[in-house]
Design a protein around this motif. Structure first.
Motif, PDB file in Angstrom:
ATOM      1  N   ALA A 178       5.119  45.381  32.650  1.00 18.16           N
ATOM      2  CA  ALA A 178       6.161  45.823  32.795  1.00 18.16           C
ATOM      3  C   ALA A 178       5.350  46.835  31.291  1.00 18.16           C
ATOM      4  CB  ALA A 178       7.847  45.763  32.669  1.00 18.16           C
ATOM      5  N   ASN A 179       5.337  45.834  30.433  1.00 16.85           N
ATOM      6  CA  ASN A 179       4.372  46.413  29.431  1.00 16.85           C
ATOM      7  C   ASN A 179       3.311  47.273  29.699  1.00 16.85           C
ATOM      8  OD1 ASN A 179       6.663  44.737  28.021  1.00 16.85           O
ATOM      9  ND2 ASN A 179       4.907  42.380  27.267  1.00 16.85           N
ATOM     10  N   VAL A 180       2.192  46.632  30.299  1.00 14.25           N
ATOM     11  CA  VAL A 180       1.238  47.519  30.880  1.00 14.25           C
ATOM     12  C   VAL A 180       1.807  49.047  31.548  1.00 14.25           C
ATOM     13  CG1 VAL A 180      -0.766  47.717  32.512  1.00 14.25           C
ATOM     14  CG2 VAL A 180       0.001  45.577  31.545  1.00 14.25           C
ATOM     15  N   LYS A 181       2.925  49.305  32.098  1.00 13.90           N
ATOM     16  CA  LYS A 181       2.931  50.275  32.627  1.00 13.90           C
ATOM     17  C   LYS A 181       3.676  50.770  31.356  1.00 13.90           C
ATOM     18  CE  LYS A 181       3.623  48.794  37.524  1.00 13.90           C
ATOM     19  NZ  LYS A 181       4.778  49.199  38.629  1.00 13.90           N
ATOM     20  N   ALA A 182       4.678  50.474  30.687  1.00 14.03           N
ATOM     21  CA  ALA A 182       5.122  51.541  29.282  1.00 14.03           C
ATOM     22  C   ALA A 182       3.874  51.807  28.600  1.00 14.03           C
ATOM     23  CB  ALA A 182       6.283  49.812  28.777  1.00 14.03           C
ATOM     24  N   LYS A 183       3.058  51.261  28.747  1.00  9.96           N
ATOM     25  CA  LYS A 183       2.128  52.081  28.182  1.00  9.96           C
ATOM     26  C   LYS A 183       1.184  53.031  28.058  1.00  9.96           C
ATOM     27  CE  LYS A 183       1.062  47.753  25.021  1.00  9.96           C
ATOM     28  NZ  LYS A 183       0.176  46.869  25.200  1.00  9.96           N
ATOM     29  N   GLN A 184       1.060  53.270  29.670  1.00  9.08           N
ATOM     30  CA  GLN A 184       0.603  53.896  30.830  1.00  9.08           C
ATOM     31  C   GLN A 184       1.437  55.718  30.497  1.00  9.08           C
ATOM     32  OE1 GLN A 184       0.477  52.603  34.986  1.00  9.08           O
ATOM     33  NE2 GLN A 184      -1.910  51.171  34.096  1.00  9.08           N
ATOM     34  N   PRO A 185       2.452  55.342  30.599  1.00  6.26           N
ATOM     35  CA  PRO A 185       3.559  56.585  30.439  1.00  6.26           C
ATOM     36  C   PRO A 185       2.894  57.573  29.270  1.00  6.26           C
ATOM     37  CG  PRO A 185       4.603  55.010  31.164  1.00  6.26           C
ATOM     38  CD  PRO A 185       3.559  54.507  30.747  1.00  6.26           C
ATOM     39  N   ALA A 186       2.280  57.355  27.939  1.00  9.94           N
ATOM     40  CA  ALA A 186       2.042  57.611  27.298  1.00  9.94           C
ATOM     41  C   ALA A 186       0.592  58.304  27.274  1.00  9.94           C
ATOM     42  CB  ALA A 186       2.133  57.057  26.495  1.00  9.94           C
ATOM     43  N   ALA A 187      -0.512  57.521  28.164  1.00 12.84           N
ATOM     44  CA  ALA A 187      -1.321  58.195  28.549  1.00 12.84           C
ATOM     45  C   ALA A 187      -1.923  59.817  29.201  1.00 12.84           C
ATOM     46  CB  ALA A 187      -2.420  57.499  28.931  1.00 12.84           C
ATOM     47  N   LYS A 188      -0.741  59.146  30.241  1.00 12.66           N
ATOM     48  CA  LYS A 188      -0.462  60.558  31.474  1.00 12.66           C
ATOM     49  C   LYS A 188       0.240  61.346  30.578  1.00 12.66           C
ATOM     50  CE  LYS A 188       0.066  57.596  35.274  1.00 12.66           C
ATOM     51  NZ  LYS A 188       1.103  56.644  36.557  1.00 12.66           N
ATOM     52  N   LYS A 189       0.542  61.465  29.462  1.00 16.50           N
ATOM     53  CA  LYS A 189       1.931  62.163  29.201  1.00 16.50           C
ATOM     54  C   LYS A 189       0.532  63.141  28.216  1.00 16.50           C
ATOM     55  CE  LYS A 189       5.987  61.117  28.395  1.00 16.50           C
ATOM     56  NZ  LYS A 189       7.188  60.349  27.917  1.00 16.50           N
ATOM     57  N   ARG A 190      -0.637  62.624  28.014  1.00 14.24           N
ATOM     58  CA  ARG A 190      -1.960  63.273  27.386  1.00 14.24           C
ATOM     59  C   ARG A 190      -2.341  63.013  28.251  1.00 14.24           C
ATOM     60  NH1 ARG A 190      -1.097  58.938  23.874  1.00 14.24           N
ATOM     61  NH2 ARG A 190      -2.843  57.678  25.407  1.00 14.24           N
ATOM     62  N   SER A 191      -2.737  63.736  29.697  1.00 17.91           N
ATOM     63  CA  SER A 191      -3.673  63.973  30.542  1.00 17.91           C
ATOM     64  C   SER A 191      -2.715  64.773  31.048  1.00 17.91           C
ATOM     65  CB  SER A 191      -4.111  62.580  31.627  1.00 17.91           C
ATOM     66  OG  SER A 191      -5.041  63.422  32.429  1.00 17.91           O
ATOM     67  N   ALA A 192      -1.481  65.005  30.893  1.00 25.60           N
ATOM     68  CA  ALA A 192      -0.878  65.942  31.508  1.00 25.60           C
ATOM     69  C   ALA A 192      -0.424  67.320  30.919  1.00 25.60           C
ATOM     70  CB  ALA A 192       0.809  65.845  32.040  1.00 25.60           C
ATOM     71  N   ALA A 193      -1.170  67.254  29.963  1.00 27.56           N
ATOM     72  CA  ALA A 193      -0.781  67.981  28.364  1.00 27.56           C
ATOM     73  C   ALA A 193      -1.764  68.973  28.615  1.00 27.56           C
ATOM     74  CB  ALA A 193      -0.193  67.478  26.742  1.00 27.56           C
ATOM     75  N   LYS A 194      -3.167  67.995  28.516  1.00 26.25           N
ATOM     76  CA  LYS A 194      -4.068  69.036  28.849  1.00 26.25           C
ATOM     77  C   LYS A 194      -4.105  69.673  30.234  1.00 26.25           C
ATOM     78  CE  LYS A 194      -6.829  65.129  25.698  1.00 26.25           C
ATOM     79  NZ  LYS A 194      -7.753  64.439  26.659  1.00 26.25           N
ATOM     80  N   LYS A 195      -3.858  69.303  31.115  1.00 27.62           N
ATOM     81  CA  LYS A 195      -3.985  69.982  31.992  1.00 27.62           C
ATOM     82  C   LYS A 195      -3.163  71.224  32.593  1.00 27.62           C
ATOM     83  CE  LYS A 195      -5.734  66.268  34.725  1.00 27.62           C
ATOM     84  NZ  LYS A 195      -5.294  64.976  36.047  1.00 27.62           N
ATOM     85  N   ALA A 196      -1.985  70.704  31.278  1.00 28.33           N
ATOM     86  CA  ALA A 196      -1.124  72.070  31.334  1.00 28.33           C
ATOM     87  C   ALA A 196      -1.690  73.369  31.719  1.00 28.33           C
ATOM     88  CB  ALA A 196       0.099  71.724  30.463  1.00 28.33           C
ATOM     89  N   PRO A 197      -2.444  73.475  29.998  1.00 32.95           N
ATOM     90  CA  PRO A 197      -2.948  75.131  29.892  1.00 32.95           C
ATOM     91  C   PRO A 197      -3.449  75.753  31.228  1.00 32.95           C
ATOM     92  CG  PRO A 197      -2.753  73.856  28.086  1.00 32.95           C
ATOM     93  CD  PRO A 197      -2.446  73.179  29.199  1.00 32.95           C
TER      94      PRO A 197
END
Length: 140
Positions: free
Chosen positions: A112-131
């Protein structure tokens, strides 16, 4: 289909709470509170262990679950047979079953701790792709 040894193992673990089993890898997996904590393989019962509990099992002379790969390599897993007398009654099994449940809980918390850290990285990745997606949607 009910099997006597599986039923016995369920009974031995039941003081921890409701026990669910499912077929896996030619054996059975045992879950308490959704945590995978024990298994039957090759007709033997094994309880989950980890770095915190492994030495207790070893000190009691418990045998680890091991198998051979197709290449002949021996793989030892973090599951140990409980002491033989623990298979005689739920009160004798309880301390060993608690160790297994604690190990399963630590493993689940680590995941759960590993997964909790993953969403932040995914959000940054998604934010870069959004534009780029917005530009493509506008035709630009």
């Amino acid at each position: 289909m009910s099997e006597p040894f599986t039923d016995l193992c369920v009974e031995l673990l039941s003081p921890l709470g409701p026990v669910r089993t499912r077929a896996m890898f030619g054996g059975r997996g045992f879950y308490v509170d959704g945590l995978f904590m024990a298994l039957i393989a090759d007709g033997q019962f094994f309880l989950k262990a980890d770095d915190t509990t492994r030495e207790r099992f070893i000190a009691a002379g418990c045998r680890p679950f091991a198998f051979q790969t197709k290449d002949g390599e021996r793989v030892v897993m973090s599951y140990f047979q409980p002491p033989e007398e623990a298979l005689e009654s739920a009160p004798l099994m309880l301390p060993w079953a608690r160790l297994a449940l604690e190990a399963a809980l630590r493993a689940a918390n680590a995941k759960a701790n590993v997964k909790a850290k993953q969403p932040a990285a995914k959000k940054r990745s998604a934010a870069k792709k959004a534009p780029a997606k917005k530009a493509a949607a506008r035709g630009g």
